[in-house]
Scaffold this active site. Structure first.
Site, short mmCIF file in Angstrom:
data_model
loop_
_atom_site.label_atom_id
_atom_site.label_comp_id
_atom_site.label_asym_id
_atom_site.label_seq_id
_atom_site.Cartn_x
_atom_site.Cartn_y
_atom_site.Cartn_z
N MET A 94 0.80 -1.20 -0.05
CA MET A 94 -0.05 -0.12 -0.18
C MET A 94 0.71 1.31 0.11
O MET A 94 1.74 1.36 0.74
CB MET A 94 -1.01 -0.02 1.16
CG MET A 94 -1.88 -1.03 1.37
SD MET A 94 -3.35 -0.58 0.22
CE MET A 94 -4.23 -2.05 0.40
N HIS A 95 0.62 2.15 -0.80
CA HIS A 95 1.36 3.49 -1.03
C HIS A 95 0.78 4.65 -1.52
O HIS A 95 1.27 5.78 -1.46
CB HIS A 95 2.79 3.03 -1.84
CG HIS A 95 2.50 3.03 -3.33
ND1 HIS A 95 1.93 1.93 -4.06
CD2 HIS A 95 2.41 4.05 -4.10
CE1 HIS A 95 1.49 2.24 -5.23
NE2 HIS A 95 2.08 3.71 -5.26
N ARG A 96 -0.55 4.48 -2.00
CA ARG A 96 -1.23 5.53 -2.77
C ARG A 96 -1.61 6.64 -1.53
O ARG A 96 -2.07 6.38 -0.66
CB ARG A 96 -2.30 5.26 -3.45
CG ARG A 96 -2.00 4.58 -4.77
CD ARG A 96 -3.10 4.53 -5.94
NE ARG A 96 -2.25 3.78 -7.01
CZ ARG A 96 -1.94 4.40 -7.94
NH1 ARG A 96 -1.80 5.83 -7.96
NH2 ARG A 96 -1.37 4.10 -9.07
N ARG B 127 6.72 6.12 2.25
CA ARG B 127 5.69 6.79 2.51
C ARG B 127 4.79 6.22 3.52
O ARG B 127 4.22 6.62 4.44
CB ARG B 127 4.85 7.36 1.21
CG ARG B 127 3.66 8.13 1.62
CD ARG B 127 2.68 8.36 0.12
NE ARG B 127 2.06 9.53 0.36
CZ ARG B 127 2.40 10.80 -0.43
NH1 ARG B 127 3.39 10.72 -1.32
NH2 ARG B 127 1.33 11.75 -0.30
N ASP C 33 -2.49 -1.56 -3.87
CA ASP C 33 -3.11 -0.36 -4.55
C ASP C 33 -2.37 0.22 -5.83
O ASP C 33 -2.39 1.06 -6.13
CB ASP C 33 -3.33 0.87 -3.69
CG ASP C 33 -2.19 1.31 -2.90
OD1 ASP C 33 -0.99 0.98 -3.14
OD2 ASP C 33 -2.26 2.09 -1.96
#
Length: 363
Positions: A204-206, A239, A283
């Site tokens: 997950m990074h968005r 992030r 994502d």
């Protein structure tokens, strides 16, 4: 003929590696790589150059971290100097990151032809910065290399002339097919003492998922519930990791049994982990394509996807929000064997880069 190919962020590297090999195989092409430095973390950049056997970039622009606008301005200023020095025949940009649009803009303004690899993809969501990058780059480019039928449909609907559009397939799959044996030889799954088909891989990074506490809490709950049944591997984007720490949620993840929090993985390590997972929860854009090729179930947390063939033909299931109950339901079905059966889209055959090289030579 001289070609400058642009890399800037992790997804670019896997696309540029087969292109550079294909260009070098042509005696009439001089191929040079420009790395903007958009991903400045070595874990997200240098390791991919090494594993994908890319040479040291001919130019490294060393762009500093900052907002997309700040990075765009710095890339444009520095890339202008490169074009003045090299006088290329083509600038090849890939994907939809900040570097893609910034370098395309400079090339067009300086009278250099632009080829956009992975053209025509549309999510329909202009809140995504990548969507703006795609639309603008496609309108600037002289040649548009398309990965799937939806890309052709989008470009035709937007009035792009047919002679600019080439349906060539997917260079991301070129890299996957080329490096898959090497990834298996590396044996990351065995080294981590995992059993094929019995673990879940999460990425997950968005910003829409990881920049707010509610999204992160949902991710923690998803991981917690999945770990009740399977080992969960969670390689963390910088992030995501920073935000989990900022909002005081990292400690909740670290105490969950069956969860392995990991540093960002190299391309080969991640490919091996992805191939033998029970399912991938993500994502990411590119992972939707890779899991489709590998025939691994993929649950994608996006309101829309610019890669609809992964849903209509492939193994991808699009989930519109971070709903832990929905994920638990889908994973339960996969465990019972009710997994989505997909097929590989046309021309995802490992030979896309060669087709692109031929097009550039004869255009």
């Amino acid at each position: 003929m001289k070609i400058l190919t642009i890399v800037g962020a992790r997804p670019n590297f896997m696309k540029v590696a087969p292109l550079h090999r294909a260009f070098l195989a042509q005696s009439t092409i001089e191929s040079k790589i420009v790395h903007t430095g958009q991903h400045y973390d070595a874990r997200m950049s240098d390791v991919f150059f090494n594993q994908l056997e890319l040479p040291k970039p001919d130019y490294y622009l060393g762009v500093a971290s900052g907002s997309p606008t700040q990075q765009t301005a710095e890339i444009m200023t520095k890339f202008e100097v490169v074009i003045q020095a090299e006088q290329p025949d083509w600038v090849v940009v890939v994907g939809d990151v900040t570097s893609t649009l910034a370098c395309a803009l400079v090339a067009v303004r300086m009278g250099v032809r632009v080829a956009h690899v992975e053209a025509g993809l549309r999510s329909g969501d202009r809140k995504m910065p990548e969507e703006i990058n795609r639309i603008l780059t496609d309108n600037l480019a002289d040649l548009l290399f398309v990965t799937e039928q939806a890309g052709l449909d989008n470009l035709h609907r937007e009035g792009i002339p047919d002679e600019k559009i080439k349906f060539v397939g997917n260079v991301m799959i070129d890299s996957l097919a080329h490096y898959r044996p090497k990834a298996n030889e590396l044996g990351t799954v065995g080294r981590l003492q995992l059993t094929h088909g019995e673990y879940i891989l999460v990425t997950m990074h968005r910003p829409s998922n990881v920049d707010m506490p509610d999204g992160l809490r949902a991710i923690v709950q998803i991981v917690t519930e999945a770990a009740m049944h399977n080992t969960v591997l969670f390689p963390m984007h910088p992030r995501t990791s920073a935000n989990l720490i900022q909002f005081g949620l990292m400690d909740q993840l670290t105490v969950i049994p069956n969860v392995r929090l990991m540093e960002p993985q190299g391309y080969l390590e991640f490919l091996n982990l992805m191939e033998f997972a029970l399912a991938v929860v993500t994502d990411s854009g590119g992972i939707q394509e890779e899991t489709t090729y590998l025939q691994v179930p993929c649950l994608t947390f996006r309101d829309s996807t610019e890669r609809p063939s992964t849903v209509t033909l492939g193994t991808n299931i699009l989930l519109a929000n971070l709903n832990p109950f929905t994920v638990a339901t889908e994973l339960a079905s996969i465990r019972k064997g009710s997994r989505k059966k997909g097929q590989v889209p046309p021309l995802w055959d490992g030979a896309t880069a060669e087709r692109i090289a031929t097009c550039l030579i004869f255009d």
